[in-house]
Design a protein around this motif. Structure first.
Motif, PDB file in Angstrom:
ATOM      1  N   ALA A 110       0.832  -1.208   0.000  1.00 49.45           N
ATOM      2  CA  ALA A 110       0.000   0.000   0.000  1.00 49.45           C
ATOM      3  C   ALA A 110       0.864   1.255   0.000  1.00 49.45           C
ATOM      4  N   SER A 111       0.353   2.295  -0.610  1.00 54.57           N
ATOM      5  CA  SER A 111       1.070   3.569  -0.632  1.00 54.57           C
ATOM      6  C   SER A 111       0.980   4.250   0.731  1.00 54.57           C
ATOM      7  N   ARG A 112       1.783   5.234   0.918  1.00 48.95           N
ATOM      8  CA  ARG A 112       1.768   6.050   2.139  1.00 48.95           C
ATOM      9  C   ARG A 112       0.379   6.658   2.341  1.00 48.95           C
ATOM     10  N   ASP A 113      -0.243   7.137   1.247  1.00 45.80           N
ATOM     11  CA  ASP A 113      -1.580   7.743   1.340  1.00 45.80           C
ATOM     12  C   ASP A 113      -2.617   6.733   1.825  1.00 45.80           C
ATOM     13  N   VAL A 114      -2.553   5.508   1.331  1.00 41.83           N
ATOM     14  CA  VAL A 114      -3.499   4.476   1.755  1.00 41.83           C
ATOM     15  C   VAL A 114      -3.263   4.111   3.214  1.00 41.83           C
ATOM     16  N   LEU A 115      -2.024   3.915   3.594  1.00 39.72           N
ATOM     17  CA  LEU A 115      -1.715   3.558   4.985  1.00 39.72           C
ATOM     18  C   LEU A 115      -2.158   4.656   5.953  1.00 39.72           C
ATOM     19  N   SER A 116      -2.100   5.891   5.521  1.00 42.10           N
ATOM     20  CA  SER A 116      -2.470   7.000   6.410  1.00 42.10           C
ATOM     21  C   SER A 116      -3.974   7.068   6.666  1.00 42.10           C
ATOM     22  N   THR A 117      -4.770   6.268   5.951  1.00 37.81           N
ATOM     23  CA  THR A 117      -6.227   6.268   6.177  1.00 37.81           C
ATOM     24  C   THR A 117      -6.640   5.377   7.339  1.00 37.81           C
ATOM     25  N   PHE A 118      -5.722   4.571   7.868  1.00 39.03           N
ATOM     26  CA  PHE A 118      -6.069   3.694   8.980  1.00 39.03           C
ATOM     27  C   PHE A 118      -6.397   4.520  10.214  1.00 39.03           C
ATOM     28  N   PRO A 119      -7.502   4.220  10.894  1.00 36.61           N
ATOM     29  CA  PRO A 119      -7.845   4.946  12.125  1.00 36.61           C
ATOM     30  C   PRO A 119      -6.711   4.855  13.142  1.00 36.61           C
ATOM     31  N   GLY A 120      -6.424   5.969  13.782  1.00 39.94           N
ATOM     32  CA  GLY A 120      -5.382   5.994  14.798  1.00 39.94           C
ATOM     33  C   GLY A 120      -3.973   6.052  14.243  1.00 39.94           C
ATOM     34  N   MET A 121      -3.827   6.195  12.921  1.00 43.16           N
ATOM     35  CA  MET A 121      -2.491   6.232  12.323  1.00 43.16           C
ATOM     36  C   MET A 121      -1.818   7.556  12.673  1.00 43.16           C
ATOM     37  N   ARG A 127       5.748   5.850   9.758  1.00 41.84           N
ATOM     38  CA  ARG A 127       7.188   5.681   9.496  1.00 41.84           C
ATOM     39  C   ARG A 127       7.645   4.267   9.855  1.00 41.84           C
ATOM     40  N   ASN A 128       7.160   3.757  10.984  1.00 35.35           N
ATOM     41  CA  ASN A 128       7.535   2.405  11.403  1.00 35.35           C
ATOM     42  C   ASN A 128       7.026   1.354  10.418  1.00 35.35           C
ATOM     43  N   MET A 129       5.819   1.543   9.903  1.00 36.51           N
ATOM     44  CA  MET A 129       5.281   0.592   8.918  1.00 36.51           C
ATOM     45  C   MET A 129       6.112   0.620   7.639  1.00 36.51           C
ATOM     46  N   LEU A 130       6.486   1.808   7.205  1.00 34.98           N
ATOM     47  CA  LEU A 130       7.300   1.919   5.998  1.00 34.98           C
ATOM     48  C   LEU A 130       8.673   1.289   6.208  1.00 34.98           C
ATOM     49  N   THR A 131       9.193   1.380   7.427  1.00 30.22           N
ATOM     50  CA  THR A 131      10.466   0.724   7.752  1.00 30.22           C
ATOM     51  C   THR A 131      10.318  -0.789   7.712  1.00 30.22           C
ATOM     52  N   LEU A 132       9.216  -1.316   8.262  1.00 24.33           N
ATOM     53  CA  LEU A 132       8.967  -2.759   8.200  1.00 24.33           C
ATOM     54  C   LEU A 132       8.929  -3.224   6.744  1.00 24.33           C
ATOM     55  N   ARG A 133       8.268  -2.443   5.900  1.00 27.45           N
ATOM     56  CA  ARG A 133       8.176  -2.804   4.485  1.00 27.45           C
ATOM     57  C   ARG A 133       9.554  -2.755   3.830  1.00 27.45           C
ATOM     58  N   GLU A 134      10.311  -1.723   4.134  1.00 23.61           N
ATOM     59  CA  GLU A 134      11.652  -1.575   3.579  1.00 23.61           C
ATOM     60  C   GLU A 134      12.548  -2.757   3.956  1.00 23.61           C
ATOM     61  N   ARG A 135      12.392  -3.231   5.196  1.00 19.48           N
ATOM     62  CA  ARG A 135      13.181  -4.365   5.680  1.00 19.48           C
ATOM     63  C   ARG A 135      12.584  -5.700   5.251  1.00 19.48           C
ATOM     64  N   ASN A 136      11.463  -5.663   4.547  1.00 21.69           N
ATOM     65  CA  ASN A 136      10.796  -6.853   4.036  1.00 21.69           C
ATOM     66  C   ASN A 136      10.419  -7.820   5.163  1.00 21.69           C
ATOM     67  N   VAL A 137       9.884  -7.281   6.249  1.00 19.54           N
ATOM     68  CA  VAL A 137       9.502  -8.079   7.413  1.00 19.54           C
ATOM     69  C   VAL A 137       8.292  -8.941   7.067  1.00 19.54           C
ATOM     70  N   ALA A 138       8.397 -10.243   7.321  1.00 19.49           N
ATOM     71  CA  ALA A 138       7.315 -11.180   7.013  1.00 19.49           C
ATOM     72  C   ALA A 138       6.471 -11.525   8.236  1.00 19.49           C
ATOM     73  N   ASP A 139       6.929 -11.163   9.417  1.00 22.39           N
ATOM     74  CA  ASP A 139       6.241 -11.499  10.655  1.00 22.39           C
ATOM     75  C   ASP A 139       4.972 -10.649  10.814  1.00 22.39           C
ATOM     76  N   VAL A 140       3.811 -11.292  10.662  1.00 26.37           N
ATOM     77  CA  VAL A 140       2.519 -10.607  10.738  1.00 26.37           C
ATOM     78  C   VAL A 140       2.339  -9.929  12.094  1.00 26.37           C
ATOM     79  N   ALA A 141       2.835 -10.536  13.157  1.00 23.19           N
ATOM     80  CA  ALA A 141       2.688  -9.963  14.502  1.00 23.19           C
ATOM     81  C   ALA A 141       3.358  -8.598  14.597  1.00 23.19           C
ATOM     82  N   GLN A 142       4.495  -8.426  13.963  1.00 20.20           N
ATOM     83  CA  GLN A 142       5.161  -7.125  13.981  1.00 20.20           C
ATOM     84  C   GLN A 142       4.300  -6.064  13.309  1.00 20.20           C
TER      85      GLN A 142
END
Length: 170
Positions: A110-121, A127-142
């Protein structure tokens, strides 16, 4: 935002590039929760009242009983038919689809604009979500820990529908 390049070729007379993206990274007009739609419109510059009005018109058009899609949107531009101004449509169009088929979003694409629509974002969570994506984190819990209450809007299923973009220059 097309992130995955399938094919790239350069030749003496030009070049070509083929890329794809899954539709689960976009907000589906036909099934998205009102919260996501309203926040998208508000983030794109609509007033609170206009964002609510457009969202209500979308929900009303697509459902007669509040749940069942009766008159689905076949194209994103159709939100213009329910009163969304063209200027707003131009800003939200890259975040919308009619092909996702589910109310959830894959944060890995998802783009930054889409992610920013989540309630409470917050900016920090984003920034942390984009970092997880950048690091290609597969752990759903994270991922779900990072968004807190908004985890209900996440999916990690692969999209059965992709959008392909072909750029060619001669």
């Amino acid at each position: 935002e097309f992130r995955r390049v399938l094919f790239r070729s350069k030749a003496a007379t030009g070049d070509a590039r083929v890329a794809w993206r899954g539709e689960t990274g976009l907000i589906d007009l036909n099934v998205a929760p009102a919260e996501l739609l309203q926040t998208l419109f508000r983030n794109a510059g609509a007033s609170e009242a206009d964002a609510l009005s457009i969202t209500e018109a979308i929900i009303e058009r697509r459902a007669s009983d509040g749940r069942t899609v009766v008159v689905p949107f076949s194209h994103v531009a159709q939100i213009g038919e329910i009163g969304a101004p063209n200027s707003l449509l131009r800003r939200v169009r890259p975040s919308l689809t009619v092909y996702n088929g589910q109310p959830r979003i894959d944060p890995r694409i998802a783009s930054r604009d889409v992610l920013s629509t989540f309630p409470g974002m917050t900016e920090g969570r984003l920034r942390n979500m984009l970092t997880l994506r950048e690091r290609n984190v597969a752990d759903v819990a994270q991922w779900t820990n990072e968004v807190g209450e908004s985890a209900r809007f996440l999916t990690f299923e692969r999209s059965p529908v992709i959008r392909v973009r072909v750029d060619a220059r001669v």
